[in-house]
Design an enzyme around this catalytic site. Structure first.
Site, PDB file in Angstrom:
ATOM      1  N   SER A  97      36.111  -6.992  91.310  1.00 55.18           N
ATOM      2  CA  SER A  97      34.687  -7.083  90.931  1.00 55.18           C
ATOM      3  C   SER A  97      34.250  -8.524  90.709  1.00 55.18           C
ATOM      4  O   SER A  97      33.119  -8.896  91.032  1.00 55.18           O
ATOM      5  CB  SER A  97      34.405  -6.235  89.687  1.00 55.18           C
ATOM      6  OG  SER A  97      35.030  -6.759  88.542  1.00 55.18           O
ATOM      7  N   LEU A 176      52.481 -15.034  89.068  1.00 52.10           N
ATOM      8  CA  LEU A 176      52.532 -16.441  88.646  1.00 52.10           C
ATOM      9  C   LEU A 176      52.399 -17.352  89.857  1.00 52.10           C
ATOM     10  O   LEU A 176      53.174 -17.220  90.819  1.00 52.10           O
ATOM     11  CB  LEU A 176      53.841 -16.719  87.913  1.00 52.10           C
ATOM     12  CG  LEU A 176      53.964 -18.088  87.231  1.00 52.10           C
ATOM     13  CD1 LEU A 176      53.029 -18.170  86.036  1.00 52.10           C
ATOM     14  CD2 LEU A 176      55.393 -18.374  86.830  1.00 52.10           C
ATOM     15  N   HIS A 193      40.421 -15.086  82.391  1.00 52.00           N
ATOM     16  CA  HIS A 193      41.264 -14.221  81.567  1.00 52.00           C
ATOM     17  C   HIS A 193      40.340 -13.453  80.630  1.00 52.00           C
ATOM     18  O   HIS A 193      39.391 -14.036  80.073  1.00 52.00           O
ATOM     19  CB  HIS A 193      42.285 -15.058  80.795  1.00 52.00           C
ATOM     20  CG  HIS A 193      43.180 -14.255  79.909  1.00 52.00           C
ATOM     21  ND1 HIS A 193      44.264 -13.549  80.400  1.00 52.00           N
ATOM     22  CD2 HIS A 193      43.147 -14.030  78.570  1.00 52.00           C
ATOM     23  CE1 HIS A 193      44.856 -12.918  79.389  1.00 52.00           C
ATOM     24  NE2 HIS A 193      44.197 -13.192  78.275  1.00 52.00           N
ATOM     25  N   GLU A 263      32.276 -11.528  82.210  1.00 46.19           N
ATOM     26  CA  GLU A 263      33.082 -12.284  83.180  1.00 46.19           C
ATOM     27  C   GLU A 263      32.271 -12.577  84.445  1.00 46.19           C
ATOM     28  O   GLU A 263      32.269 -13.698  84.975  1.00 46.19           O
ATOM     29  CB  GLU A 263      34.330 -11.483  83.567  1.00 46.19           C
ATOM     30  CG  GLU A 263      35.386 -11.373  82.503  1.00 46.19           C
ATOM     31  CD  GLU A 263      36.594 -10.611  83.007  1.00 46.19           C
ATOM     32  OE1 GLU A 263      37.040 -10.882  84.137  1.00 46.19           O
ATOM     33  OE2 GLU A 263      37.105  -9.767  82.261  1.00 46.19           O
TER      34      GLU A 263
HETATM   35  N1  LIG Z   1      50.770 -20.556  87.266  1.00 47.73           N
HETATM   36  C1  LIG Z   1      49.883 -19.636  86.840  1.00 47.73           C
HETATM   37  N2  LIG Z   1      49.736 -18.479  87.516  1.00 47.73           N
HETATM   38  C2  LIG Z   1      48.844 -17.541  87.081  1.00 47.73           C
HETATM   39  C3  LIG Z   1      48.097 -17.756  85.920  1.00 47.73           C
HETATM   40  C4  LIG Z   1      48.267 -18.999  85.208  1.00 47.73           C
HETATM   41  O1  LIG Z   1      47.591 -19.266  84.180  1.00 47.73           O
HETATM   42  N3  LIG Z   1      49.161 -19.901  85.706  1.00 47.73           N
HETATM   43  N4  LIG Z   1      47.214 -16.769  85.445  1.00 47.73           N
HETATM   44  C5  LIG Z   1      47.485 -15.440  85.939  1.00 47.73           C
HETATM   45  C6  LIG Z   1      46.493 -14.419  85.504  1.00 47.73           C
HETATM   46  N5  LIG Z   1      46.918 -13.887  84.197  1.00 47.73           N
HETATM   47  C7  LIG Z   1      46.119 -14.117  83.110  1.00 47.73           C
HETATM   48  O2  LIG Z   1      44.984 -14.567  83.203  1.00 47.73           O
HETATM   49  C8  LIG Z   1      48.127 -13.157  84.077  1.00 47.73           C
HETATM   50  C9  LIG Z   1      48.534 -12.336  85.121  1.00 47.73           C
HETATM   51  C10 LIG Z   1      49.722 -11.621  85.010  1.00 47.73           C
HETATM   52  C11 LIG Z   1      50.516 -11.721  83.863  1.00 47.73           C
HETATM   53  C12 LIG Z   1      51.792 -10.977  83.781  1.00 47.73           C
HETATM   54  O3  LIG Z   1      52.388 -10.854  82.716  1.00 47.73           O
HETATM   55  N6  LIG Z   1      52.236 -10.465  84.938  1.00 47.73           N
HETATM   56  C13 LIG Z   1      53.476  -9.637  84.984  1.00 47.73           C
HETATM   57  C14 LIG Z   1      53.559  -8.945  86.336  1.00 47.73           C
HETATM   58  C15 LIG Z   1      52.374  -7.948  86.499  1.00 47.73           C
HETATM   59  C16 LIG Z   1      52.438  -7.195  87.827  1.00 47.73           C
HETATM   60  O4  LIG Z   1      53.132  -7.681  88.759  1.00 47.73           O
HETATM   61  O5  LIG Z   1      51.774  -6.119  87.916  1.00 47.73           O
HETATM   62  C17 LIG Z   1      54.705 -10.517  84.837  1.00 47.73           C
HETATM   63  O6  LIG Z   1      54.672 -11.700  85.260  1.00 47.73           O
HETATM   64  O7  LIG Z   1      55.698  -9.958  84.348  1.00 47.73           O
HETATM   65  C18 LIG Z   1      50.095 -12.523  82.820  1.00 47.73           C
HETATM   66  C19 LIG Z   1      48.900 -13.231  82.909  1.00 47.73           C
HETATM   67  C20 LIG Z   1      47.663 -15.423  87.440  1.00 47.73           C
HETATM   68  N7  LIG Z   1      48.676 -16.399  87.794  1.00 47.73           N
HETATM   69  N1  LIG Z   2      45.470 -11.929  82.850  1.00 43.40           N
HETATM   70  C1  LIG Z   2      44.734 -11.678  84.058  1.00 43.40           C
HETATM   71  C2  LIG Z   2      43.744 -10.562  83.853  1.00 43.40           C
HETATM   72  O1  LIG Z   2      43.970  -9.678  83.040  1.00 43.40           O
HETATM   73  N2  LIG Z   2      42.639 -10.653  84.575  1.00 43.40           N
HETATM   74  C3  LIG Z   2      41.613  -9.667  84.433  1.00 43.40           C
HETATM   75  O2  LIG Z   2      41.775  -8.657  85.420  1.00 43.40           O
HETATM   76  C4  LIG Z   2      40.481  -8.072  85.644  1.00 43.40           C
HETATM   77  C5  LIG Z   2      40.254  -8.053  87.129  1.00 43.40           C
HETATM   78  O3  LIG Z   2      39.094  -7.329  87.393  1.00 43.40           O
HETATM   79  P1  LIG Z   2      38.457  -7.406  88.874  1.00 43.40           P
HETATM   80  O4  LIG Z   2      39.598  -7.206  89.840  1.00 43.40           O
HETATM   81  O5  LIG Z   2      37.455  -6.284  88.880  1.00 43.40           O
HETATM   82  O6  LIG Z   2      37.820  -8.778  89.015  1.00 43.40           O
HETATM   83  C6  LIG Z   2      39.452  -8.966  84.935  1.00 43.40           C
HETATM   84  O7  LIG Z   2      39.064  -8.394  83.701  1.00 43.40           O
HETATM   85  C7  LIG Z   2      40.226 -10.225  84.683  1.00 43.40           C
HETATM   86  O8  LIG Z   2      39.793 -10.970  83.546  1.00 43.40           O
END
Ligand SMILES: Nc1nc2c(c(=O)[nH]1)N[C@@H](CN(C=O)c1ccc(C(=O)N[C@@H](CCC(=O)O)C(=O)O)cc1)CN2
Ligand SMILES: NCC(=O)N[C@@H]1O[C@H](COP(=O)([O-])[O-])[C@@H](O)[C@H]1O
Length: 299
Positions: A97, A176, A193, A263
């Site tokens: 979205s 990541l 986030h 967002e």
């Molecule tokens: N280098 C970076 N990569 C990413 C960031 C970042 O800040 N630095 N932000 C994330 C998005 N995110 C929070 O905003 C976030 C996404 C995922 C996770 C997480 O714990 N993921 C799990 C796996 C989930 C899955 O595969 O379904 C994990 O790593 O165990 C935490 C925060 C995007 N990339």
């Molecule tokens: N830590 C990462 C995380 O939680 N991101 C969150 O995933 C959703 C994606 O929605 P979308 O696919 O509808 O944009 C959003 O709420 C975004 O902030």
């Protein structure tokens, strides 16, 4: 009080010019000139100077209120603003979205940029479906057991370079990002986030997990954070936040809906600023957004 003369020079995007002085006393500095130089002068009264750098800047010109900007003409400029339209890559893992909001704003013209590629770790997700509908190329990253056609980090960087991407926008991407990509796009990768970082962020905090933690904590407010991306989850420099209430009888789903709506608004506003070269870096490393209406105002 006499003005401070300062030699500045042309430099490419995302350069922060170190000051010889702390940010809290009258500013003066000399920057070694690798290319084009110009002279800017500032009243000594200003406590710190903001530097703005747009991609592949060729010229520097002084701005009011000690804002030194490095911006320069280049091909493909937007006719109205004279700003070069930027090329955007969006990364998604789910419904997309935020991706759709940014796409619509780009088509309507408020964002001076175009989404040239979508990157996802799930080819069947809603974001990828939308990209296919709009004819936007899709790149699978990373290579996983589920996505065996996913590419390597080095190929991802090469692919984004091939699309001439200026900015990378993470929008619900759940993997990541590798250090190779972070290094290749300094100060050019954003993430949104769904909480007020640094609260409720880091590994394990994504999607509904975030909102469940917020409700369980008793927090009275939540809201989205947009930050620059570094090698770790959610620890990059915060660029923008917006606050929504958490009501006593809210469910996590109700909080999620309220935050997501904010967002969509906030990400479009931030991407507009990015594409108009209105992101500036304070000397202490904090990124600010320059107001479009009043260039002397930042937030
Ligand atoms: N280098 C970076 N990569 C990413 C960031 C970042 O800040 N630095 N932000 C994330 C998005 N995110 C929070 O905003 C976030 C996404 C995922 C996770 C997480 O714990 N993921 C799990 C796996 C989930 C899955 O595969 O379904 C994990 O790593 O165990 C935490 C925060 C995007 N990339
Ligand atoms: N830590 C990462 C995380 O939680 N991101 C969150 O995933 C959703 C994606 O929605 P979308 O696919 O509808 O944009 C959003 O709420 C975004 O902030």
């Amino acid at each position: 009080m006499g003005a401070t003369s300062m030699m500045l020079s042309g430099f490419c995007s995302n350069t922060t010019i170190p000051s010889l002085h702390s940010a809290k006393i009258p500013f003066s500095a000399t920057v070694s000139p690798p290319t084009i130089s110009s002279t800017c002068s500032f009243p000594q009264s200003h406590k710190w100077v903001i530097f703005r750098v747009s991609p592949c800047s060729r010229t520097i010109r002084a701005c009011r209120n000690s804002v030194v900007e490095a911006g320069g003409g280049s091909s493909g400029e937007d006719l109205r603003s004279g700003t070069r339209r930027k090329k955007l890559a969006v990364f998604v893992s789910g419904g997309g979205s935020n991706f759709r909001s940014i796409y619509e704003a780009s088509v309507q013209g408020s964002i001076l940029g175009d989404i040239v590629v979508l990157v996802t770790n799930k080819r069947g997700c809603g974001g990828a479906e939308f990209a296919r509908e709009k004819g936007i190329p899709i790149v699978l990253f990373p290579k996983t057991k589920d996505e065996y056609e996913g590419i390597s980090p080095a190929d991802l960087v090469a692919s984004l370079r091939g699309f001439e991407v200026d900015f990378v926008l993470l929008a619900g991407y759940l993997k990541l990002l590798p250090a190779e990509l972070i290094r290749a796009y300094p100060k050019s990768i954003l993430n949104i986030h769904p909480s007020l970082l640094p609260a409720f962020g880091g590994k394990g905090y994504y999607g509904m997990k975030v909102h469940k933690a917020v409700v369980a904590s008793g927090a009275r407010f939540s809201g989205p954070t947009i930050h620059f991306v570094d090698e770790h989850y959610d620890t990059g420099r915060i660029l923008a936040q917006s606050v929504v209430p958490v009501l006593p009888n809210d469910t996590p789903e109700e909080v999620a809906t309220r935050v997501l709506q904010e967002e969509h608004r906030l990400y479009v506003e931030v991407v507009e600023a990015m594409c108009e070269d209105r992101i500036v870096w304070r000397q202490d490393g904090v990124p600010l957004i320059q107001s479009k209406e009043n260039p002397n105002e930042y937030r």
